[in-house]
Design an enzyme around this catalytic site. Structure first.
Site, PDB file in Angstrom:
ATOM      1  N   ASP A   1       0.864  -1.150  -0.022  1.00 23.94           N
ATOM      2  CA  ASP A   1      -0.039  -0.082   0.016  1.00 23.94           C
ATOM      3  C   ASP A   1       0.738   1.439  -0.022  1.00 23.94           C
ATOM      4  OD1 ASP A   1      -2.144  -1.929   0.306  1.00 23.94           O
ATOM      5  OD2 ASP A   1      -2.397  -1.262   2.139  1.00 23.94           O
TER       6      ASP A   1
ATOM      7  N   GLU B   1      -7.057  -3.655  -3.945  1.00 26.00           N
ATOM      8  CA  GLU B   1      -8.369  -3.344  -3.510  1.00 26.00           C
ATOM      9  C   GLU B   1      -8.916  -2.010  -3.909  1.00 26.00           C
ATOM     10  OE1 GLU B   1     -10.148  -4.625   0.637  1.00 26.00           O
ATOM     11  OE2 GLU B   1      -9.336  -2.612   1.119  1.00 26.00           O
TER      12      GLU B   1
ATOM     13  N   GLU C   1      -7.655   5.200  -4.485  1.00 26.13           N
ATOM     14  CA  GLU C   1      -6.635   5.502  -3.696  1.00 26.13           C
ATOM     15  C   GLU C   1      -5.340   5.302  -4.499  1.00 26.13           C
ATOM     16  OE1 GLU C   1      -7.313   5.164   0.990  1.00 26.13           O
ATOM     17  OE2 GLU C   1      -7.527   3.350   0.135  1.00 26.13           O
TER      18      GLU C   1
END
Length: 667
Positions: A421, A497, A501
């Site tokens: 991430d 996911e 973002e």
């Protein structure tokens, strides 16, 4: 004058990262290494988990390479490809590897491929994404062993000089073997053996004739069996272009496979490529179509990168927005932050930065100094290393940023310390830094070195630009979107996911290019932003008229939860599949000007919202998630969306009432 070396955050020795020297060749260990790549499983743990190379799943174990042309299984909850080792290639006389010797070695890699060596078998595999052939070079005369779990129906030479063999299996698969010089292959029951062979061997599964309108796919494979790729580069150009160039050997033209997004973007009028619409392989990503040519030009749809809303805010709504803005800004207080998580902290930074830009847009600059003060007080501790309990650090094992919390806990900061991430977390900080540099250029210049160290962690173009970070850590230049998972082995490969973002990260990088008048950063960020958006629309956004996914899946779903290289899942890491508002929200947040191009299809936005709304009925503690559903409702039903937003009693920690009003009034 020589430029000063790029800024580095303080160094740390991670206690949770795996040792890359297990599988990378010695010469590669001198440079930062990929952590989120299409071949990541090959360098983690035992290196024996498969990866998807379009159209094959490939697994390396026990000094052999197994190839699967996978079947697609599906239900309303999930799509996935099943790995079966249809053929396994090794040496029939290979030496047993000792515990200290590697089963395989990654000797080189590029944007579009990886070279995998099996020293004990004298085999070197050129594994190139999108190649219908598996290509191996035998570096010295070696007897091959080819095994299969299926019954062999027949094996026969298909030409007089014995450089082509056809293998038929009882699972209805046909595999074709091509060699650069004559070879003797013979069936020994459950395995195929060869005489000692030296040179090139290529293997291809014959695609399903039923999917190819009766085209003779075997003839096409024959025609392009000579020329093979050993690596492939993707050059990011301005004007939203990416150019593929494969390095090839032997004569003839190169045959590769394009996925559905490639076909949308491929510039066919440059006379460099020929699309073979009658030559297709099945894939979880949609049909893979043959393209002839060793260089492709891909042109993404132009995406506007703007600080403010694309079409502007209605002046009659300024009063309502300013009223909310004054209240939200009044509550900004850096001493009240109750998190040291790089993710949640970053979201708070991004939330405040939105307020500054909205204040500019609605001509209410009086609140900007307070917002700037809050941004300085929240961002500077991360850039200066003075935050209590966390901070950015640099580790040299793989070459990149970790956090203090992630350096000794693989689950800390959602796995940031094992390269999960990064674009999500850093993207929020880059957005805040860009806005602050815009409104206070002197501050921007003071912290520019730290800002570039952050953005280069995931957006470095290569060692020529910054030798401390790998090239484009998160972005897969073949599939054309990012992968969020880092150096963790997964059976289904890489995954991502939240597309929104990821979009935020590249949007923020492009804005940073604007703030610092850096055209290269702006062009790179804008191009990857455009590709990420189109990939999200292709593979995450499930439209009712779409035929990309199987009917059971597309009938019951309007958005994917987690997209894996080898699976489509409806659940999230943190929520079950039936939490539809969770799925919608994680693919919308943060709400920005760039959300408009991401959800440019109003018909789809309506389908998604109407699919989601029933899951919100009777829910009282999900106000933050409701905000994102109503935001999308505003695309096609502004009046009702505005009424719904005015009744909300709370907001996501990265969102605000001000931001939602700004969004609705700029529809």
């Amino acid at each position: 004058m020589p430029s000063s070396p790029p800024f580095l955050f303080p160094e740390v020795q991670s206690t949770v990262l795996p040792d890359p020297s297990t599988f990378f060749s010695q010469n590669l260990l001198q440079s930062p290494l990929p952590t989120n790549s299409f071949f990541q499983n090959f360098v983690l743990k035992n290196g024996d988990q498969h990866e998807y190379f379009h159209p094959y799943l490939i697994k390396s174990s026990n000094s052999s390479l197994s190839v699967s042309y996978p079947f697609l299984l599906f239900s309303a909850a999930m799509l996935y490809q099943v790995f079966v080792p249809d053929i396994t290639i090794s040496s029939s006389t290979q030496k047993t590897t000792t515990p200290t010797k590697k089963d395989h070695v990654i000797s080189s890699y590029s944007d579009l491929g990886v070279t995998l060596d099996i020293p004990s078998s004298n085999l070197r595999f050129f594994l190139i994404k999108g190649s219908p052939f598996i290509t191996a070079s035998l570096t010295k005369p070696t007897s091959l062993s080819i095994t299969t779990p299926h019954s062999i129906v027949s094996l026969f030479p298909s030409n007089d000089d014995k450089t082509k063999y056809t293998l038929k299996l009882n699972n209805n698969q046909t595999w074709i073997f091509y060699t650069s010089s004559p070879i003797a292959l013979y069936n020994k029951g459950s395995k195929i053996l060869s005489n000692p062979f030296y040179g090139i061997i290529r293997v291809a599964a014959l695609p399903d004739e039923s999917n190819n309108n009766g085209s003779n796919c075997g003839e096409i494979l024959d025609r392009f069996s000579s020329c093979y790729p050993v690596s492939g580069d993707a050059d990011i150009k301005k004007h939203f272009r990416v150019v593929y160039k494969w390095q090839t050997r032997r004569s003839g033209e190169l045959l590769m496979l394009a996925h559905p997004l490639h076909l949308k973007l491929l510039k066919q009028n440059n006379n460099n490529v020929t699309v073979l619409n009658g030559f297709k392989y099945r894939s979880i990503d949609g049909d893979l179509v043959g393209v002839v040519g060793d260089s492709w030009v891909l042109e993404a749809q132009n995406v506007p990168v703007t600080w403010h809303s694309i079409k502007g805010v209605e002046k009659g709504s300024y009063k309502e927005i300013v009223s909310a803005l004054k209240k939200d800004v009044k509550e900004l207080n850096s001493s009240n932050l109750n998190t040291t998580s790089s993710y949640f902290y970053g979201k708070l930074v991004g939330r405040a930065a939105r307020m500054a830009l909205i204040a500019e847009e609605v001509s209410y600059p009086i609140v900007i100094p307070k917002i700037a003060k809050f941004l300085k007080e929240t961002i500077e501790p991360w850039l200066k290393g003075t935050l209590k309990g966390n901070g950015f650090l640099y580790e040299r094992k793989w070459g990149g940023l970790v956090t203090l919390q992630g350096s000794n806990d693989s689950g800390g900061d959602f796995g940031f310390g094992v390269y999960n991430d990064h674009h999500y977390h850093i993207g929020y900080f880059i957005y805040g830094i860009s806005v602050l540099a815009k409104i206070d250029p002197d501050w921007g210049q003071e912290y520019k070195p730290q800002a570039y160290s952050l953005v280069n962690d995931f957006l470095n173009l290569g060692p020529r630009f910054n030798a401390n970070y790998p090239r484009l850590r998160m972005f897969d230049l073949y599939i054309l979107h990012s992968w969020a998972s880092g150096v963790t082995e997964f059976e289904d490969g890489r995954n991502q996911e939240s597309t929104s973002e990821a979009v935020n990260a590249y949007y923020a990088a492009a804005l940073m290019g604007l703030a610092f008048e850096d055209s290269r950063l702006f062009d790179t960020g804008s191009t990857l932003l455009a590709l990420e958006i189109q990939a999200a629309q292709t593979w995450w956004h499930v439209k009712s008229e779409d035929n990309l996914y199987e009917q059971d899946f597309s009938k019951d779903n309007r958005i994917v939860g987690i997209l894996w290289s080898n699976k489509r899942d409806t659940k999230l890491w943190w929520a079950s599949a039936d939490c539809r508002y969770c799925r919608l929200s994680i693919q919308v947040l943060p709400l920005l000007p760039i959300t408009e191009p991401l959800f440019s299809d109003g018909v789809y936005a309506k389908e998604l919202v109407e699919w989601t709304l029933p899951s919100l009925k009777g829910k009282t503690n999900v106000e933050g998630w409701k905000g994102f559903t109503y935001a999308l409702q505003g695309i096609y039903d502004k009046e009702n969306a505005l009424n719904n937003i005015r009744m909300l009693k709370g907001f996501d920690d990265g969102n605000s009432y001000t931001n939602l009003l700004w969004w609705i009034h700029s529809r």
